[in-house]
Write a protein that holds these residues in place. Structure first.
Motif, PDB file in Angstrom:
ATOM      1  N   GLY A   1      44.702  42.516 -15.043  1.00 51.30           N
ATOM      2  CA  GLY A   1      45.974  41.901 -14.718  1.00 51.30           C
ATOM      3  C   GLY A   1      45.825  40.905 -13.580  1.00 51.30           C
ATOM      4  N   ALA A   2      46.874  40.129 -13.363  1.00 45.99           N
ATOM      5  CA  ALA A   2      46.842  39.133 -12.294  1.00 45.99           C
ATOM      6  C   ALA A   2      46.794  39.833 -10.937  1.00 45.99           C
ATOM      7  N   PRO A   3      46.034  39.308  -9.987  1.00 45.29           N
ATOM      8  CA  PRO A   3      45.964  39.921  -8.661  1.00 45.29           C
ATOM      9  C   PRO A   3      47.271  39.733  -7.905  1.00 45.29           C
ATOM     10  N   ASP A   4      47.549  40.638  -6.994  1.00 41.02           N
ATOM     11  CA  ASP A   4      48.754  40.572  -6.165  1.00 41.02           C
ATOM     12  C   ASP A   4      48.466  39.673  -4.970  1.00 41.02           C
ATOM     13  N   LEU A   5      48.787  38.398  -5.114  1.00 39.74           N
ATOM     14  CA  LEU A   5      48.458  37.432  -4.070  1.00 39.74           C
ATOM     15  C   LEU A   5      49.374  37.535  -2.857  1.00 39.74           C
ATOM     16  N   THR A   6      50.397  38.379  -2.923  1.00 45.24           N
ATOM     17  CA  THR A   6      51.247  38.578  -1.743  1.00 45.24           C
ATOM     18  C   THR A   6      50.549  39.433  -0.691  1.00 45.24           C
ATOM     19  N   ARG A   7      49.508  40.143  -1.093  1.00 47.05           N
ATOM     20  CA  ARG A   7      48.726  40.938  -0.137  1.00 47.05           C
ATOM     21  C   ARG A   7      47.632  40.050   0.441  1.00 47.05           C
ATOM     22  N   ARG A   8      47.653  39.888   1.749  1.00 41.30           N
ATOM     23  CA  ARG A   8      46.765  38.927   2.389  1.00 41.30           C
ATOM     24  C   ARG A   8      45.296  39.222   2.114  1.00 41.30           C
ATOM     25  N   GLU A   9      44.923  40.517   2.129  1.00 40.56           N
ATOM     26  CA  GLU A   9      43.525  40.828   1.914  1.00 40.56           C
ATOM     27  C   GLU A   9      43.093  40.520   0.475  1.00 40.56           C
ATOM     28  N   VAL A  10      44.044  40.710  -0.469  1.00 38.25           N
ATOM     29  CA  VAL A  10      43.747  40.374  -1.861  1.00 38.25           C
ATOM     30  C   VAL A  10      43.625  38.861  -2.014  1.00 38.25           C
ATOM     31  N   ALA A  11      44.570  38.126  -1.451  1.00 36.74           N
ATOM     32  CA  ALA A  11      44.538  36.665  -1.536  1.00 36.74           C
ATOM     33  C   ALA A  11      43.264  36.106  -0.914  1.00 36.74           C
ATOM     34  N   ALA A  12      42.860  36.674   0.237  1.00 39.89           N
ATOM     35  CA  ALA A  12      41.636  36.204   0.899  1.00 39.89           C
ATOM     36  C   ALA A  12      40.418  36.436   0.014  1.00 39.89           C
ATOM     37  N   GLY A  13      40.337  37.610  -0.612  1.00 39.04           N
ATOM     38  CA  GLY A  13      39.206  37.910  -1.483  1.00 39.04           C
ATOM     39  C   GLY A  13      39.180  37.032  -2.716  1.00 39.04           C
ATOM     40  N   VAL A  14      40.358  36.769  -3.284  1.00 38.42           N
ATOM     41  CA  VAL A  14      40.427  35.920  -4.476  1.00 38.42           C
ATOM     42  C   VAL A  14      39.982  34.499  -4.150  1.00 38.42           C
ATOM     43  N   VAL A  15      40.466  33.961  -3.042  1.00 40.12           N
ATOM     44  CA  VAL A  15      40.107  32.593  -2.683  1.00 40.12           C
ATOM     45  C   VAL A  15      38.610  32.486  -2.393  1.00 40.12           C
ATOM     46  N   ARG A  16      38.062  33.473  -1.693  1.00 41.05           N
ATOM     47  CA  ARG A  16      36.618  33.427  -1.431  1.00 41.05           C
ATOM     48  C   ARG A  16      35.830  33.454  -2.741  1.00 41.05           C
ATOM     49  N   GLN A  17      36.237  34.303  -3.666  1.00 42.40           N
ATOM     50  CA  GLN A  17      35.532  34.406  -4.938  1.00 42.40           C
ATOM     51  C   GLN A  17      35.645  33.110  -5.741  1.00 42.40           C
ATOM     52  N   LEU A  18      36.825  32.494  -5.734  1.00 43.32           N
ATOM     53  CA  LEU A  18      37.005  31.249  -6.470  1.00 43.32           C
ATOM     54  C   LEU A  18      36.233  30.094  -5.832  1.00 43.32           C
ATOM     55  N   LEU A  19      36.174  30.080  -4.511  1.00 43.79           N
ATOM     56  CA  LEU A  19      35.419  29.021  -3.845  1.00 43.79           C
ATOM     57  C   LEU A  19      33.925  29.137  -4.150  1.00 43.79           C
ATOM     58  N   THR A  20      33.408  30.362  -4.190  1.00 45.33           N
ATOM     59  CA  THR A  20      31.983  30.531  -4.472  1.00 45.33           C
ATOM     60  C   THR A  20      31.675  30.486  -5.965  1.00 45.33           C
ATOM     61  N   GLY A  21      32.718  30.537  -6.807  1.00 50.10           N
ATOM     62  CA  GLY A  21      32.494  30.493  -8.243  1.00 50.10           C
ATOM     63  C   GLY A  21      32.903  29.184  -8.894  1.00 50.10           C
ATOM     64  N   LEU A  22      33.889  28.484  -8.309  1.00 50.38           N
ATOM     65  CA  LEU A  22      34.381  27.234  -8.889  1.00 50.38           C
ATOM     66  C   LEU A  22      34.138  26.037  -7.966  1.00 50.38           C
ATOM     67  N   ALA A  23      34.645  26.125  -6.740  1.00 49.29           N
ATOM     68  CA  ALA A  23      34.474  24.993  -5.824  1.00 49.29           C
ATOM     69  C   ALA A  23      33.010  24.691  -5.578  1.00 49.29           C
ATOM     70  N   ILE A  24      32.167  25.704  -5.714  1.00 50.21           N
ATOM     71  CA  ILE A  24      30.745  25.520  -5.445  1.00 50.21           C
ATOM     72  C   ILE A  24      30.100  24.523  -6.403  1.00 50.21           C
ATOM     73  N   HIS A  25      30.731  24.274  -7.567  1.00 49.31           N
ATOM     74  CA  HIS A  25      30.222  23.239  -8.468  1.00 49.31           C
ATOM     75  C   HIS A  25      30.119  21.894  -7.752  1.00 49.31           C
TER      76      HIS A  25
END
Length: 344
Positions: free
Chosen positions: A177-201
């Motif tokens: 399911g979609a992550p709960d981005l209202t939780r700061r720790e979840v949002a921080a983890g999601v952004v870090r994962q996306l930056l190292t998986g997508l932005a890193i291109h």
């Protein structure tokens, strides 16, 4: 010389990207072994190309025909598998992004390759795209300093493109399911994962232009899944915006570079479709609009060709550049996650 390739990973990316790419490079590489992480997918993928299959990385490390190892496993396994490939005496390593999930992991993996003299290529296909070389040349000769950079991604589900080019293996588990981005720790983890998986291109491209990372100015997660991050590098503002939508139009993936004299846009094709290189357009301040000729060669083929050249010609490997690319991206990801996770 044709060299045997052992692929660690058997997900849709291998099925839709690496197997078709290596099939186009039969003069240099031949897939001899595919290993999965327990999903059971490797047997069907290996059968397509007449290769062996196994579960886990150990059999590939022990396979003498697998001279080159392609690491397409989850990011947390990349650094350890690079080191294992070097220890097993492999001739070369191709590793998908990122090299490691921490700077320390990336440093250990690169240093293992450096000590053994093992060629290492990281699958940053945008950097290898011929269009980026033309874009850099324009920026070099135009004379205008870079004043801003933006990277914009609007991503349709990858399966839309996987299904265009290959028969997908059956999913091994139900989607999350979609992550709960209202939780700061979840949002921080999601952004870090996306930056190292997508932005890193695109971080090697950004680092080419503004190599000195300074600080993150803003960072936030975007629903349903994405991020908006702004940072400063070498005094130049850089903005990264990505949103992944379950429905909607086709993928837009563009890096825009504004100089004192013009704006250069590099638009990359959707992933996995093997549609040739990026499109390059320059809009000058005087109204001139230049569109560069499209190159049929894409970055996926170019990155594997680069590995073949390292092996055949004995060219020096840019270990320091690979390591600096990893440090740049991981430090950006860490700083953005820290800013999001900080107390309001």
């Amino acid at each position: 010389m044709v060299r045997g390739v052992g692929i660690i990973g058997a997900g849709p990316g291998v099925a839709a990207l690496h197997l078709p790419t290596l099939a186009r490079l039969g003069d240099a590489f031949r897939v001899v072994h595919v290993a999965d992480g327990g999903s059971g997918r490797s047997a069907a993928l290996a059968a397509r190309v007449g290769a062996r299959s196994s579960t886990g990385a150990e059999a590939i490390m022990a396979d003498p025909e697998a001279e080159v190892v392609a690491i397409c496993s989850p990011p947390a396994e990349h650094a350890a598998q690079i080191i294992a490939a070097v220890a097993a005496g492999k001739r070369a390593v191709f590793c998908e992004k990122p090299l490691g999930t921490t700077v320390a992991e990336a440093e250990e993996a690169v240093e293992a390759c450096r000590r053994a003299g093992v060629p290492l290529i990281v699958g940053t296909n945008h950097y290898f795209d011929p269009a980026w070389g033309r874009a850099k040349h324009h920026l070099t000769v135009s004379g205008g300093p870079v004043v801003s950079i933006s990277v914009t991604l609007a991503l349709a589900p990858n399966t839309r493109y996987h299904e265009l080019v290959t028969e997908l293996p059956a999913p091994s588990a139900a989607g999350r399911g979609a992550p709960d981005l209202t939780r700061r720790e979840v949002a921080a983890g999601v952004v870090r994962q996306l930056l190292t998986g997508l932005a890193i291109h695109d971080m090697p491209l950004v680092r080419d232009l503004v190599p000195r990372f300074e600080r993150v100015v803003f960072a936030r997660a975007l629903p349903p899944l994405g991020y908006a991050v702004g940072f400063v590098a070498g005094g130049v503002p850089v903005q990264l915006t990505t949103v992944m939508l379950p429905e909607g139009g086709d993928t837009l993936w563009r890096i825009a570079v504004a100089t004192a004299a013009d704006r250069l846009d590099v638009s990359f094709p959707p992933p996995f479709v093997h549609a040739g290189g990026a499109r390059v357009r320059v809009r000058a301040a005087d109204g001139r609009d230049t569109i560069y000729a499209h190159d049929p060669l894409d970055g996926y083929v170019a990155e594997w060709r680069a590995l073949a050249e390292l092996l055949d010609a004995g060219l020096p490997v840019e270990y320091d550049e690979l390591l600096d690319d990893a440090r740049y991206a991981l430090r950006l990801a860490d700083a953005a996650a820290e800013l999001i996770g900080a107390a309001a």
